[in-house]
Design a protein around this motif. Structure first.
Motif, short mmCIF file in Angstrom:
data_model
loop_
_atom_site.label_atom_id
_atom_site.label_comp_id
_atom_site.label_asym_id
_atom_site.label_seq_id
_atom_site.Cartn_x
_atom_site.Cartn_y
_atom_site.Cartn_z
N THR A 15 1.13 5.23 -1.58
CA THR A 15 2.39 4.55 -1.03
C THR A 15 3.19 4.50 -2.50
O THR A 15 2.88 3.94 -3.12
CB THR A 15 2.02 3.25 -0.40
OG1 THR A 15 1.02 3.26 0.43
CG2 THR A 15 3.46 2.46 -0.03
N THR A 59 0.34 -4.27 -0.53
CA THR A 59 0.92 -2.80 0.06
C THR A 59 0.06 -1.82 0.53
O THR A 59 0.49 -1.39 1.65
CB THR A 59 1.38 -2.21 -1.34
OG1 THR A 59 2.30 -2.84 -1.95
CG2 THR A 59 2.51 -0.91 -0.62
N THR A 63 0.32 -0.84 4.46
CA THR A 63 0.55 0.54 4.62
C THR A 63 -0.48 0.85 5.83
O THR A 63 -0.17 1.76 6.64
CB THR A 63 0.22 1.69 3.63
OG1 THR A 63 1.16 0.95 2.48
CG2 THR A 63 0.45 3.20 3.69
N ILE A 68 4.56 -0.34 6.11
CA ILE A 68 5.27 0.56 5.44
C ILE A 68 4.65 2.08 5.58
O ILE A 68 3.67 2.14 5.90
CB ILE A 68 4.76 0.13 3.87
CG1 ILE A 68 5.19 -1.32 3.60
CG2 ILE A 68 5.15 1.01 2.85
CD1 ILE A 68 4.54 -1.96 2.25
#
Ligand code: SF4
Length: 339
Positions: A15, A59, A63, A68
């Motif tokens: 990411t 994150t 993800t 995301i």
């Protein structure tokens, strides 16, 4: 727990976020928040993900749930590669993957009563009748240890621990198989933390849940996890069973993190050995091994070549040149007590 049945596979997940630049061409770089993470999650287990702030662990969680979009890599849930699914199919699988957030106050709508908050995802599914939904909501609030009268109240009428219980009830409303808990107890008093952790462990048994448990707090991760992955600057640098990681850590970063857990000395005072230096920015990561500027064992090769995650003996996987190069193996043996 069936250790062999894989629920989730993550393959080379990346990411990257674009960085705005002030230069005339307007071209910035990329912040590599998650940079090539791979692991398997077995049905019924809890995999703890630990690392300092900025390591990319939140994150990673977001993800995996596609909150995301990944830059690259694969997320395979129950054998289905999620990126290849069309929106409707993705939603079908996605409902089995839920998230519990760090700050329950921010994640619960302050204008809605608890009853509505828990019922909302069920109503969206349009599967249960109103009376069936009400019964389910009552059942869930009881399961998380709150009285039925709580359903008529608003989030601000509860303590932090109680709000987190409501957040867990809402996540459970979709009958999930997999829950990502992102720092779920870090905003709570220590005395309440263990109550919420124990509740999560009881619910895991009762609802046959699999957890990815993200935390910066090693003691919390130790309490709840079966296996532990240690993240540093967007990558997993060590992963193994809780026993392997806590009793026989191999990566210098894991050792430093563990040595920073306060221990009581003979005078009864708490001592903490601090990890020196700040973690580097994912926008400007060091070359080679990202830990090299802070590592007491860094060698020339560490500044040039990034180590891969490899199996250490028959145990955990480690990403460190001390273990990946034959000539440095003996150094590893001698260095285990040096941090
Ligand atoms: Fe330290 Fe080198 Fe291992 Fe990185 S690869 S942790 S710098 S010894």
């Amino acid at each position: 727990m069936n250790e062999k049945e894989i629920l989730l596979e993550i393959k080379n997940l990346k990411t990257y976020f674009p960085i705005k630049s002030s230069n005339l061409l307007g071209k910035g770089g990329q912040a590599k928040a998650v940079d090539g993470v791979s692991f398997e999650l077995y049905k019924g287990e809890t995999l703890g993900i630990v690392g300092e702030s900025g390591s990319g662990k939140s994150t990673l969680g977001r993800t995996i749930l596609r909150l995301i979009e990944p830059t690259e890599g694969e997320i395979i849930f129950e054998g289905h590669p999620l990126q290849q699914l069309k929106r409707r199919k993705l939603q079908e699988h996605r409902k089995y993957m839920q998230m519990v957030f760090q700050d329950p106050f921010a994640s619960l709508n302050p204008r809605k009563r608890v009853e509505q908050i828990i019922e909302e995802p069920l109503a969206e599914q349009k599967v249960l009748s109103k009376s069936e939904r009400s019964r389910k909501v009552e059942e869930l609030i009881t399961k998380v240890g709150l009285p039925k009268e709580s359903l008529k109240k608003f989030p601000h009428e509860f303590s932090g621990g109680q709000r987190q219980r409501i957040g867990i009830a809402r996540a459970l409303s979709m009958n999930p198989k997999f829950i990502i808990a992102d720092e779920p107890v870090s905003a709570l008093d220590v005395s309440i933390q263990s109550q919420v952790l124990n509740l999560m462990m009881d619910l895991q048994d009762e609802f046959d849940l699999t957890y990815l448990f993200i935390s910066h707090d090693l003691s919390v991760v130790k309490h709840i996890s079966d296996r532990v992955g240690v993240m540093y600057l967007g990558r997993i640098v060590e992963i193994g069973t809780k026993k392997e990681i806590f009793e026989n850590p191999q990566h210098p970063y894991t050792k430093a993190l563990l040595s920073a857990i306060p221990v009581v000395n003979f005078e009864g005072e708490k001592q903490a050995i601090q990890l020196t230096g700040e973690p580097p920015s994912p926008a400007n990561p060091p070359t080679g091994c990202a830990f090299h500027p802070r590592c007491p064992f860094a060698m020339e090769s560490c500044k040039i070549e990034r180590p891969n995650l490899i199996q250490f003996e028959d145990r955990q996987q480690v990403a460190c040149h001390l273990y990946s190069e034959e000539e440095f193996y003996s150094k590893a043996e001698n260095s285990t007590s040096a941090i």
